[in-house]
Design a protein around this motif. Structure first.
Motif, PDB file in Angstrom:
ATOM      1  N   GLY A 121     -10.561   6.168  -6.039  1.00 14.40           N
ATOM      2  CA  GLY A 121      -9.512   7.158  -5.876  1.00 14.40           C
ATOM      3  C   GLY A 121      -8.135   6.543  -5.959  1.00 14.40           C
ATOM      4  O   GLY A 121      -7.973   5.315  -5.962  1.00 14.40           O
ATOM      5  N   PRO A 122      -7.093   7.388  -6.020  1.00 11.99           N
ATOM      6  CA  PRO A 122      -5.742   6.884  -6.228  1.00 11.99           C
ATOM      7  C   PRO A 122      -5.218   6.014  -5.093  1.00 11.99           C
ATOM      8  O   PRO A 122      -4.454   5.082  -5.327  1.00 11.99           O
ATOM      9  CB  PRO A 122      -4.905   8.158  -6.382  1.00 11.99           C
ATOM     10  N   GLY A 123      -5.638   6.296  -3.858  1.00  8.76           N
ATOM     11  CA  GLY A 123      -5.170   5.464  -2.750  1.00  8.76           C
ATOM     12  C   GLY A 123      -5.651   4.036  -2.873  1.00  8.76           C
ATOM     13  O   GLY A 123      -4.891   3.085  -2.681  1.00  8.76           O
ATOM     14  N   ALA A 171      -3.079  -2.360  -6.542  1.00 11.10           N
ATOM     15  CA  ALA A 171      -1.854  -2.732  -7.252  1.00 11.10           C
ATOM     16  C   ALA A 171      -0.882  -3.420  -6.308  1.00 11.10           C
ATOM     17  O   ALA A 171      -0.258  -4.425  -6.661  1.00 11.10           O
ATOM     18  CB  ALA A 171      -1.214  -1.488  -7.872  1.00 11.10           C
ATOM     19  N   MET A 172      -0.746  -2.902  -5.095  1.00  9.68           N
ATOM     20  CA  MET A 172       0.138  -3.527  -4.110  1.00  9.68           C
ATOM     21  C   MET A 172      -0.303  -4.961  -3.814  1.00  9.68           C
ATOM     22  O   MET A 172       0.540  -5.848  -3.621  1.00  9.68           O
ATOM     23  CB  MET A 172       0.152  -2.702  -2.818  1.00  9.68           C
ATOM     24  N   TRP A 200      -1.511   2.839   1.296  1.00 10.73           N
ATOM     25  CA  TRP A 200      -1.862   4.235   1.076  1.00 10.73           C
ATOM     26  C   TRP A 200      -3.170   4.573   1.780  1.00 10.73           C
ATOM     27  O   TRP A 200      -4.078   3.755   1.850  1.00 10.73           O
ATOM     28  CB  TRP A 200      -1.962   4.510  -0.417  1.00 10.73           C
ATOM     29  N   MET A 201      -3.270   5.780   2.288  1.00 13.09           N
ATOM     30  CA  MET A 201      -4.444   6.172   3.053  1.00 13.09           C
ATOM     31  C   MET A 201      -5.670   6.310   2.156  1.00 13.09           C
ATOM     32  O   MET A 201      -5.559   6.710   0.993  1.00 13.09           O
ATOM     33  CB  MET A 201      -4.184   7.481   3.802  1.00 13.09           C
ATOM     34  N   GLU A 213      -2.923  10.819  -0.333  1.00 12.40           N
ATOM     35  CA  GLU A 213      -2.686   9.468   0.191  1.00 12.40           C
ATOM     36  C   GLU A 213      -1.212   9.095   0.165  1.00 12.40           C
ATOM     37  O   GLU A 213      -0.732   8.333   1.016  1.00 12.40           O
ATOM     38  CB  GLU A 213      -3.513   8.448  -0.585  1.00 12.40           C
ATOM     39  N   ASP A 214      -0.453   9.627  -0.803  1.00 17.63           N
ATOM     40  CA  ASP A 214       0.977   9.341  -0.863  1.00 17.63           C
ATOM     41  C   ASP A 214       1.728  10.060   0.251  1.00 17.63           C
ATOM     42  O   ASP A 214       2.671   9.513   0.835  1.00 17.63           O
ATOM     43  CB  ASP A 214       1.548   9.712  -2.239  1.00 17.63           C
TER      44      ASP A 214
END
Length: 251
Positions: free
Chosen positions: A69-71, A77-78, A178-179, A185-186
């Motif tokens: 998922g995006p979170g 990436a972080m 992010w959650m 999540e954002d």
């Protein structure tokens, strides 16, 4: 860390065709003296299709990873980022001219500010832009817990757009990034940051938010009542718990 802002972009299949426009909006940014950017593009999966679509630019750092998922993609990436600031840029969106410079100016000159957001223009399928269908707050400081109060009083809506978040990397790390949610999540990171540190709203548009059928928020199950309600409740509960730890009298 050096004067570097890390732009974080999670990508899934339907957003790949828009990456070129996102890159061009990033490449066109005029940076403050001594500052540069890196673009951390993270595929939510391991097909390799995203990296194949990226431009040949040493500042663009693509990677793949286990789908989560995006979170999860944002956090991976972080983990690769080297900048002191993290800037959200979804794969189908575009930065406006001067967006990064305005955010860097606030965060580099105001150590009392932990994060910024900005005004948004919706980018329609025909290429036209319209104002975000939401009343922006006044430009300037957003005091701690102001965003949480609005979120609670307005049916889990934010007063600012989470897709424009620029945050100090150390603050994001301290909050766990992010959650781990199937959506929102954002919103979770923005709300948590807002009770830990004062923010700043830039009232000049910093983002073109693309509207298209393939975007995650356009899917029928995005606001499915039971799951959406649980996500929002968890996001709010985490922010309240953080606030109570920092300000026990507010619990």
């Amino acid at each position: 860390m050096r004067k570097l802002i890390s732009v974080v972009t999670p990508v899934h299949g339907p957003s790949i065709p828009y990456l070129a426009d996102s890159y061009e909006s990033l490449r066109a940014q005029e940076m403050p003296d001594g500052w540069s950017w890196e673009w951390l593009v993270q595929e939510d999966g391991r097909t390799g299709d995203v990296e194949a679509a990226l431009p040949q630019d040493s500042r663009v750092l693509g990677a793949t990873g286990k789908a989560g998922g995006p979170g999860v993609a944002r956090n991976m990436a972080m983990a690769r980022s080297r900048g002191s600031l993290l800037r959200v840029l979804d794969a189908d969106d575009q930065l406006t001219p001067g967006a990064l410079a305005r955010e860097i100016e606030v965060l580099s000159s105001r150590p009392d500010i932990g994060w910024t957001t900005s005004s948004v223009l919706d980018l329609m399928p025909d290429g036209s832009t319209v104002s975000w269908q939401h009343a922006d707050p006044a430009g300037g400081r957003l005091d701690r817990a102001e965003v949480l109060s609005y979120f609670h009083d307005n049916g889990y809506r934010l007063p600012v757009h989470p897709a424009t978040l620029c945050i100090r990397r150390d603050l994001s790390l301290a909050l766990g990034g992010w959650m781990a949610l199937p959506g929102g999540e954002d919103t979770g990171l923005l709300l948590a940051a807002s009770v830990v540190a004062d923010g700043y709203f830039i009232d000049e548009p910093g983002l073109l938010y693309r509207k298209h059928p393939g975007q995650i928020t356009a899917q029928a199950d995005w606001t499915a009542t039971a799951e959406w309600q649980l996500r929002m409740q968890l996001i709010e509960s985490r922010a309240i718990a953080l606030r109570s730890l920092l300000l026990p009298s507010a619990a």
